[in-house]
Design an enzyme around this catalytic site. Structure first.
Site, PDB file in Angstrom:
ATOM      1  N   GLY A   1     -19.971  -7.203  29.564  1.00 22.48           N
ATOM      2  CA  GLY A   1     -20.406  -6.053  30.181  1.00 22.48           C
ATOM      3  C   GLY A   1     -20.923  -6.285  31.538  1.00 22.48           C
ATOM      4  CB  SER A   2     -20.775  -8.727  34.330  1.00 23.81           C
ATOM      5  OG  SER A   2     -19.489  -9.183  34.481  1.00 23.81           O
ATOM      6  CG  ASN A   3     -16.213  -6.056  35.756  1.00 30.23           C
ATOM      7  OD1 ASN A   3     -16.052  -5.779  37.079  1.00 30.23           O
ATOM      8  ND2 ASN A   3     -15.972  -7.033  34.990  1.00 30.23           N
TER       9      ASN A   3
ATOM     10  CG  MET B   1     -11.598  -8.372  25.292  1.00 29.97           C
ATOM     11  SD  MET B   1     -10.584  -8.567  27.215  1.00 29.97           S
ATOM     12  CE  MET B   1      -9.719  -9.909  26.869  1.00 29.97           C
TER      13      MET B   1
ATOM     14  CG  ASN C   1      -7.780  -2.982  32.716  1.00 27.66           C
ATOM     15  OD1 ASN C   1      -8.573  -3.135  32.137  1.00 27.66           O
ATOM     16  ND2 ASN C   1      -6.545  -3.766  32.575  1.00 27.66           N
TER      17      ASN C   1
ATOM     18  CG  HIS D   1      -5.229  -8.440  34.350  1.00 25.65           C
ATOM     19  ND1 HIS D   1      -5.631  -8.781  33.151  1.00 25.65           N
ATOM     20  CD2 HIS D   1      -4.528  -9.473  34.984  1.00 25.65           C
ATOM     21  CE1 HIS D   1      -4.795  -9.607  32.777  1.00 25.65           C
ATOM     22  NE2 HIS D   1      -4.214 -10.216  33.817  1.00 25.65           N
TER      23      HIS D   1
END
Ligand code: GRF
Length: 182
Positions: free
Chosen positions: A13-15, A86, A103, A105
Site C-alpha cells: 500500500g505504498s501507492n 493483484m 491502474n 503498472h
C-alpha cells in the site's frame, strides 16, 4: 467539483499511502471514501486505519462482486484507483465502471504486461524501466495509456531498482490524479 475515490489494493500500500496523504493535504482534489482489499492480511489495511480511511474486504470470487459493485455505486466515485491490486477484474465489473478504473503498472507498457514486471525487466538486463498509468479494460494491463515515465536503472541492484520504481510511482500517481481531478 470535489471528487470521491475508491482505491483497490492487495499488498503493502505504498501507492495508496502516497495518494491518501496527497488527498489529505488537498494536493489532490479528492477524498478516498473507501479502500477495498482482496487479501485479509494486506499491510495496506494498517495504513488505512492510521489514516482514518474506511476499508472493506472482498475476495472478488464469483457473486461477491455484486456487493462491491453496490457499495461503489452508492459512493459514486469519480475514479476507482487500482494501487497494487493483484487480481484481474471480471469483464462485467470493468464494463460497469467503464473509463473510471485506473491502474499503475511498473513497466513501459505494452512491455512486460502482467506479473513480475520489474523482475523480468531486471533479469533481461534492461537499462531503462518504465512506469505506466492507464485506464483498465478487460485485458491485463492493456487499457488506454494516460501517462508513462522512464528511469535509468543501469548498475542498480534489484532492490535499488524496486525502490527507484516505487519512488517514481508515488510521484507519478499523485501528479496524474492532480491533473485528472482538476
Ligand atoms: C506497484 O509496483 C504497482 O505498480 C504494482 O504493484 C505494486 C504495489 O506496491 N501494480 P504498493 O502496494 O503500492 O506498495
Amino acid at each position: 467539483m470535489f471528487h470521491k475515490l475508491v482505491v483497490f489494493a492487495s499488498g503493502t500500500g505504498s501507492n495508496f499511502e502516497a495518494i491518501a496523504k496527497a488527498c489529505k493535504s488537498k494536493k489532490i482534489n479528492a477524498k478516498i471514501e473507501l479502500l477495498v482489499v482482496n487479501k485479509k492480511n494486506a499491510r495496506v489495511i494498517e495504513k488505512a486505519k492510521k489514516l482514518g480511511i474506511n476499508y472493506m474486504y472482498n475476495d472478488f470470487k464469483n457473486d461477491n462482486y455484486f456487493e462491491v459493485i453496490e457499495v461503489i455505486k452508492a459512493i459514486n466515485p469519480t475514479y476507482i484507483v487500482l494501487a497494487g491490486f493483484m487480481k484481474v477484474l471480471k469483464k462485467y465489473f470493468v464494463n460497469e465502471f467503464k473509463n473510471k478504473i485506473i491502474n499503475i503498472h511498473p513497466s513501459k507498457l505494452p512491455a512486460y504486461q502482467g506479473l513480475r514486471a520489474i523482475e523480468r525487466a531486471f533479469e533481461n538486463g534492461d537499462n531503462e524501466i518504465g512506469v505506466t498509468i492507464h485506464y483498465v479494460d478487460e485485458g491485463v494491463d492493456t487499457g488506454k495509456i494516460i501517462t508513462q515515465k522512464c528511469l535509468n536503472i543501469k548498475g542498480l541492484t534489484l532492490l535499488q531498482v524496486e525502490e527507484a520504481v516505487h519512488k517514481v510511482e508515488h510521484k507519478l500517481y499523485v501528479e496524474t490524479l492532480v491533473n485528472l481531478l482538476k
